[in-house]
Design a protein around this motif. Structure first.
Motif, short mmCIF file in Angstrom:
data_model
loop_
_atom_site.label_atom_id
_atom_site.label_comp_id
_atom_site.label_asym_id
_atom_site.label_seq_id
_atom_site.Cartn_x
_atom_site.Cartn_y
_atom_site.Cartn_z
N PHE A 46 0.82 -1.20 0.00
CA PHE A 46 0.00 0.00 0.00
C PHE A 46 0.86 1.26 0.00
O PHE A 46 0.48 2.29 -0.57
CB PHE A 46 -0.91 -0.02 1.23
CG PHE A 46 -1.91 1.11 1.28
CD1 PHE A 46 -2.97 1.16 0.40
CD2 PHE A 46 -1.77 2.12 2.22
CE1 PHE A 46 -3.89 2.20 0.45
CE2 PHE A 46 -2.68 3.16 2.28
CZ PHE A 46 -3.75 3.19 1.39
N LEU A 47 2.02 1.20 0.64
CA LEU A 47 2.87 2.39 0.77
C LEU A 47 3.91 2.52 -0.33
O LEU A 47 4.51 3.60 -0.47
CB LEU A 47 3.59 2.37 2.13
CG LEU A 47 2.70 2.39 3.38
CD1 LEU A 47 3.56 2.26 4.62
CD2 LEU A 47 1.88 3.67 3.44
N SER A 48 4.13 1.46 -1.11
CA SER A 48 5.25 1.49 -2.06
C SER A 48 4.84 1.23 -3.50
O SER A 48 5.72 1.24 -4.38
CB SER A 48 6.28 0.44 -1.65
OG SER A 48 5.72 -0.87 -1.67
N GLN A 49 3.55 1.04 -3.78
CA GLN A 49 3.12 0.75 -5.14
C GLN A 49 2.10 1.79 -5.61
O GLN A 49 1.40 2.40 -4.79
CB GLN A 49 2.48 -0.65 -5.20
CG GLN A 49 3.43 -1.78 -4.85
CD GLN A 49 4.55 -1.91 -5.87
OE1 GLN A 49 4.37 -1.66 -7.06
NE2 GLN A 49 5.73 -2.30 -5.40
N MET A 106 -3.78 0.33 -8.77
CA MET A 106 -4.00 -0.61 -9.87
C MET A 106 -5.48 -1.01 -9.89
O MET A 106 -6.20 -0.82 -8.91
CB MET A 106 -3.11 -1.85 -9.70
CG MET A 106 -1.62 -1.56 -9.80
SD MET A 106 -0.59 -3.05 -9.59
CE MET A 106 -0.90 -3.44 -7.88
N ASP A 107 -5.89 -1.55 -11.02
CA ASP A 107 -7.25 -2.06 -11.20
C ASP A 107 -8.30 -1.02 -10.81
O ASP A 107 -9.12 -1.20 -9.90
CB ASP A 107 -7.47 -3.33 -10.36
CG ASP A 107 -6.65 -4.49 -10.87
OD1 ASP A 107 -6.18 -4.43 -12.02
OD2 ASP A 107 -6.45 -5.46 -10.10
N SER A 108 -8.25 0.10 -11.54
CA SER A 108 -9.20 1.21 -11.30
C SER A 108 -9.13 1.71 -9.85
O SER A 108 -10.12 2.08 -9.23
CB SER A 108 -10.63 0.79 -11.64
OG SER A 108 -10.74 0.43 -13.00
N MET A 109 -7.92 1.69 -9.30
CA MET A 109 -7.61 2.17 -7.94
C MET A 109 -8.31 1.36 -6.86
O MET A 109 -8.49 1.83 -5.75
CB MET A 109 -7.96 3.66 -7.79
CG MET A 109 -7.07 4.55 -8.63
SD MET A 109 -7.20 6.31 -8.25
CE MET A 109 -8.85 6.65 -8.80
N THR A 110 -8.71 0.13 -7.17
CA THR A 110 -9.28 -0.76 -6.16
C THR A 110 -8.21 -1.63 -5.50
O THR A 110 -8.49 -2.28 -4.50
CB THR A 110 -10.35 -1.67 -6.78
OG1 THR A 110 -9.75 -2.45 -7.83
CG2 THR A 110 -11.49 -0.84 -7.35
N LYS A 111 -7.01 -1.65 -6.07
CA LYS A 111 -5.91 -2.41 -5.50
C LYS A 111 -4.64 -1.56 -5.61
O LYS A 111 -4.65 -0.44 -6.07
CB LYS A 111 -5.72 -3.73 -6.25
CG LYS A 111 -6.90 -4.68 -6.15
CD LYS A 111 -6.63 -5.96 -6.93
CE LYS A 111 -7.81 -6.92 -6.85
NZ LYS A 111 -7.55 -8.15 -7.64
N GLY A 112 -3.54 -2.14 -5.17
CA GLY A 112 -2.28 -1.43 -5.25
C GLY A 112 -2.07 -0.51 -4.07
O GLY A 112 -2.56 -0.74 -2.97
N GLY A 113 -1.29 0.57 -4.29
CA GLY A 113 -0.94 1.47 -3.21
C GLY A 113 -1.14 2.93 -3.55
O GLY A 113 -1.87 3.28 -4.49
N ILE A 114 -0.46 3.78 -2.79
CA ILE A 114 -0.65 5.22 -2.90
C ILE A 114 0.69 5.95 -2.95
O ILE A 114 0.76 7.13 -2.56
CB ILE A 114 -1.49 5.77 -1.72
CG1 ILE A 114 -0.84 5.38 -0.39
CG2 ILE A 114 -2.92 5.27 -1.79
CD1 ILE A 114 -1.47 6.05 0.81
N LEU A 115 1.74 5.30 -3.44
CA LEU A 115 3.05 5.94 -3.47
C LEU A 115 3.04 7.26 -4.25
O LEU A 115 3.60 8.26 -3.76
CB LEU A 115 4.08 4.98 -4.05
CG LEU A 115 5.50 5.54 -4.19
CD1 LEU A 115 6.06 5.92 -2.82
CD2 LEU A 115 6.41 4.55 -4.90
#
Length: 323
Positions: free
Chosen positions: A84-87, A90-99
């Motif tokens: 969450f802190l380093s990516q 992704m996927d229409s901002m439903t996954k991944g992070g907020i770097l």
């Protein structure tokens, strides 16, 4: 004759002198039973009542802060992890992070302070040390106070019209930093002027008396003494700049960008605007609810960290000044 009368009156009221001359001591006034005792008791009651109200108000504010932070943390701590802190999202901002959002918020907040702090301090020095008291000075201070109360969306529209369109900067980090700097400038000017005003005039008089020029006095004597108070204004400015949404949504922030900015003219993602997008314009609002609260936790931690660094530096300056 008058001096002899005063001396004899003082001796006559002295208990030891009266006993040596075989006179009974004069009755002493019992201050505990004086007519003012009731008034003092009433004042103590009123003072205790007012202090109780102040303690209740402070307790309500503290309880509200604890409830809000606890609610946000309880709903968002599941989203906090290294991904969450380093990516990027992704996927229409439903996954991944907020770097990209973290980096963009740091760029905008620090950039705004780097622009606003020198201008604000210079303006405060002019208003407090050089400007002559009069109608013009009162008008300038009235304008500064009014700007401090202008809604942030107005500054956003000003930044859109002037920096983005008129100066042709486009939606960029530079336009956002300048807009946030204009918004935080009144707060910094006000706090810096109060800090300069709190420096005793004896400091200035001693420096001028030793042969220093006015600018040397300001630069080497007044500014170091006022620096802790000036940093207080910068702390408030950082807090406001990092948490605003309206000014950057018109000038710097975008819905989504997977890459980090490479220049001052690149557009960025930002934590406040990212929370707004996820909560109002996302494709899966309920599905990203924990991401919204997780982003809010990161924003609170980021603002707290910036403020803590400034507070520690201010405390260091105060200790250095007292040594």
């Amino acid at each position: 004759m008058q001096e002899e009368t005063m001396i004899s009156y003082a001796m006559d009221n002295n208990i030891g002198v009266r006993q040596n001359h075989g006179k009974p001591p004069r009755p002493q006034i019992d201050t505990l039973r004086s007519p003012w005792n009731g008034t003092s008791r009433g004042r103590r009651v009123r003072q205790g009542f007012v202090f109780t109200l102040l303690r209740i108000a402070a307790a309500i504010n503290g309880a509200a802060l604890i409830v809000i932070v606890s609610f946000i943390f309880w709903n968002g701590f599941r989203a906090i992890n290294w991904t969450f802190l380093s990516q990027p999202p992704m996927d229409s901002m439903t996954k991944g992070g907020i770097l990209p959002c973290i980096v963009g918020t740091l760029y905008l907040g620090v950039g705004a302070i780097l622009i606003a702090l020198p201008i604000g301090v210079a303006s405060a020095i002019y208003l407090n040390e050089y400007a002559r008291p009069g109608r013009l000075l009162r008008v300038i201070r009235l304008g500064i106070n009014n700007l401090a109360g202008v809604p942030s969306v107005i500054f956003g529209l000003f930044g859109l019209a002037f920096f983005v369109v008129y100066l042709n900067m486009g939606v960029s980090i530079l336009a956002g930093c300048l807009t946030l700097a204009a918004m935080t400038l009144p707060v910094i000017i006000g706090s810096a002027e109060e800090a300069l005003r709190a420096v005793p005039d004896t400091y200035r008089e001693a420096s001028l008396g030793l042969g220093a020029t006015k600018w040397q006095t300001i630069y080497r004597v007044v500014l170091p003494a006022a620096l802790p108070g000036i940093l207080t204004g910068s702390i408030l400015g950082i807090s406001r700049a990092a948490g605003e949404t309206a000014p950057i949504m018109f000038t710097a922030a975008v819905y989504y960008t997977p890459s980090l900015p490479r220049s001052l003219f690149d557009e960025v993602m930002a934590l406040p605007y990212h929370i707004y997008v996820l909560a109002t314009a996302g494709t899966e609002i309920e599905k990203t609810r924990h991401l919204q609260y997780g982003t809010a936790i990161v924003l609170i931690a980021l603002v707290f960290g910036l403020n803590l660094a400034a507070i520690i530096y201010r405390a260091h300056l105060r200790r250095k000044r007292m040594m």
